[in-house]
Design an enzyme around this catalytic site. Structure first.
Site, short mmCIF file in Angstrom:
data_model
loop_
_atom_site.label_atom_id
_atom_site.label_comp_id
_atom_site.label_asym_id
_atom_site.label_seq_id
_atom_site.Cartn_x
_atom_site.Cartn_y
_atom_site.Cartn_z
N SER A 45 -41.89 -46.20 30.66
CA SER A 45 -42.20 -45.34 31.79
C SER A 45 -41.31 -44.10 31.80
O SER A 45 -40.16 -44.14 31.35
CB SER A 45 -42.00 -46.12 33.09
OG SER A 45 -42.08 -45.28 34.22
N TYR A 55 -45.36 -38.83 33.50
CA TYR A 55 -45.78 -38.24 34.77
C TYR A 55 -45.61 -36.73 34.67
O TYR A 55 -44.59 -36.25 34.15
CB TYR A 55 -44.95 -38.78 35.93
CG TYR A 55 -45.30 -40.17 36.38
CD1 TYR A 55 -46.55 -40.45 36.92
CD2 TYR A 55 -44.38 -41.21 36.28
CE1 TYR A 55 -46.87 -41.73 37.35
CE2 TYR A 55 -44.69 -42.49 36.71
CZ TYR A 55 -45.94 -42.74 37.24
OH TYR A 55 -46.26 -44.01 37.65
N THR A 104 -50.28 -40.43 32.93
CA THR A 104 -50.84 -41.07 34.12
C THR A 104 -51.47 -40.00 35.00
O THR A 104 -50.81 -39.02 35.36
CB THR A 104 -49.76 -41.84 34.89
OG1 THR A 104 -49.32 -42.94 34.08
CG2 THR A 104 -50.28 -42.37 36.20
N LYS A 154 -54.22 -42.47 31.51
CA LYS A 154 -54.19 -43.73 32.26
C LYS A 154 -54.56 -43.46 33.72
O LYS A 154 -53.96 -42.59 34.37
CB LYS A 154 -52.80 -44.37 32.20
CG LYS A 154 -52.68 -45.67 32.99
CD LYS A 154 -51.29 -46.27 32.82
CE LYS A 154 -51.15 -47.56 33.59
NZ LYS A 154 -51.07 -47.32 35.05
N HIS A 205 -54.13 -48.53 38.94
CA HIS A 205 -52.68 -48.58 39.12
C HIS A 205 -52.26 -49.91 39.74
O HIS A 205 -51.31 -49.99 40.53
CB HIS A 205 -52.20 -47.41 39.99
CG HIS A 205 -50.87 -46.84 39.57
ND1 HIS A 205 -50.76 -45.73 38.77
CD2 HIS A 205 -49.60 -47.23 39.82
CE1 HIS A 205 -49.49 -45.46 38.57
NE2 HIS A 205 -48.76 -46.36 39.19
N GLY A 250 -54.68 -56.36 36.94
CA GLY A 250 -55.17 -57.68 37.30
C GLY A 250 -55.21 -58.71 36.20
O GLY A 250 -55.60 -59.85 36.45
#
Length: 379
Positions: free
Chosen positions: A112, A134, A160, A235, A259, A292
């Site tokens: 990240s 980001y 993202t 993403k 997300h 998920g």
């Protein structure tokens, strides 16, 4: 510390329970929580549980394998570690323990922008590392992060695109969540904003509001595509129209993601959005699924609906919290074993064969996923 095979973890749910017992409640909430009423967070699991695979029989699966390729590189599983910020919140080694486990398992690790371990320390481990980006208000700093990803040997760049700002996450608001002094973003200066506790507010959200740009557009994607030769992944794509446009801009891969239920509450479950996005992206643009995934059967479901692989986030963090590197290894071992079991029992020799499977949901049947250049098992 016990070996990864002796941790008492027999499913990913076991890892979550072990982590819940090990973590302070506000940290557990920071990782587990979603936005708003957590409608999408809950719907992600409900959508997987409503999806059933139609297995094929009388196929030779004696050589069944989970091996595949992701973004052009070999992977032992069609699985990558999703980008998760501030992993030193849950274990002192943080991302360093997780990337070692991913490398040992033969799967990519996504670092990240808000990693609490420096990027060069992660790539030095020797596995496949992708960098999640980001888009920052300071575009010069954004370019510097791209160059750092290239210089440290990252294998892909993952932008993202669903966070113009952080959604309101009520668990963090109620907890007045702030980062402890010993946990910081190693590649982005958080200043004091992320560490300043305020009643009824998330300090992490306050920091990202200061740092992240809400002006990210397709023109930004075009500039980024021209800026780097690394494979470019977007993403946070859920709409087929956006998938189609991404392919036109030369994007190499998409991650169908809401997300993890942490942005727009009420957004469509990622697995429900996957078939239309895969169709729209076309054969030249790889499609991954995020949000998920909790078992090898979930991976099979995603493959059957058109994904080439999945990203897994929270379960790896639960493993990290429960037992550090050994815990992450155990979670990946479980996913690999469950996936091989699911593939073989569904009549598939390898992950590409799963694209020939039919699925049925409680709402409507799904046709087999488009071939997208991959071979299916014989009928």
């Amino acid at each position: 510390m016990r070996s990864s095979g002796d941790l008492g973890l027999h499913s990913l749910d076991d890892a979550e329970r072990a982590a819940a017992a090990a973590l302070p409640p506000e940290v557990r909430d920071f990782v587990a929580g979603g936005s708003g009423r957590e409608t999408t967070l809950d719907a992600n699991r409900a959508a997987f549980d409503a999806l059933f695979v139609v297995p094929r029989v009388l196929r030779d699966v004696s050589g069944c394998t989970t091996a595949t390729t992701l973004l052009g590189r070999p992977a032992a599983l069609p699985v990558a570690a999703a980008p998760v910020a501030y992993q030193r919140l849950v274990h002192p080694e943080g991302e360093l323990a997780a990337v070692r486990a991913a490398a040992a398992a033969g799967v990519p690790f996504t670092a990240s922008t808000l990693s609490s371990v420096p990027l060069d320390a992660l790539t030095a481990v020797g596995g496949t590392v992708w960098f999640q980006l980001y888009w920052l208000r300071d575009e010069r700093r954004t370019v510097e992060l791209v160059r750092r990803a290239e210089d440290t040997g990252c294998a892909a760049l993952m932008l993202t695109v669903d966070v113009p700002w952080m959604a309101r996450r009520l668990r963090d608001v109620r907890n007045g969540f702030a980062l402890p002094d010993g946990v910081r973003a190693a590649e982005v200066d958080t200043g004091g904003a992320a560490h300043h506790r305020a009643a009824g507010a998330s300090s992490v959200a306050a920091h990202t509001g200061q740092a992240f740009s809400s002006g990210l557009t397709w023109a930004s994607v075009e500039r980024l595509r021209a800026l780097t030769r690394l494979p470019l992944v977007l993403k946070g794509v859920l709409a087929p129209e956006d998938a189609r446009r991404a392919a036109e801009f030369g994007v190499d891969a998409l991650v169908v993601s809401n997300h993890g239920g942490r942005q727009l509450d009420g957004a469509v479950p990622s697995i429900d959005a996957l078939p239309a996005v895969a169709d729209a992206a076309g054969p030249a643009c790889e499609v991954l699924l995020d949000s998920g995934v909790r078992s090898g059967t979930d991976v099979l479901r995603a493959l059957a609906l058109g994904a080439s692989g999945v990203l897994v986030g929270r379960p790896l963090v639960w493993g990290l919290a429960a037992a550090g590197e050994d815990g992450v290894r155990r979670v990946l071992d479980l996913l690999g074993g469950e996936l091989r079991d699911a593939l073989g029992l569904a009549g598939c020799h390898d992950p590409s064969d799963a694209r020939g499977l039919r699925t049925v949901s409680r709402q409507q049947p799904h046709r087999p996923a488009p071939e997208r250049g991959l071979s299916n098992a014989s009928a």
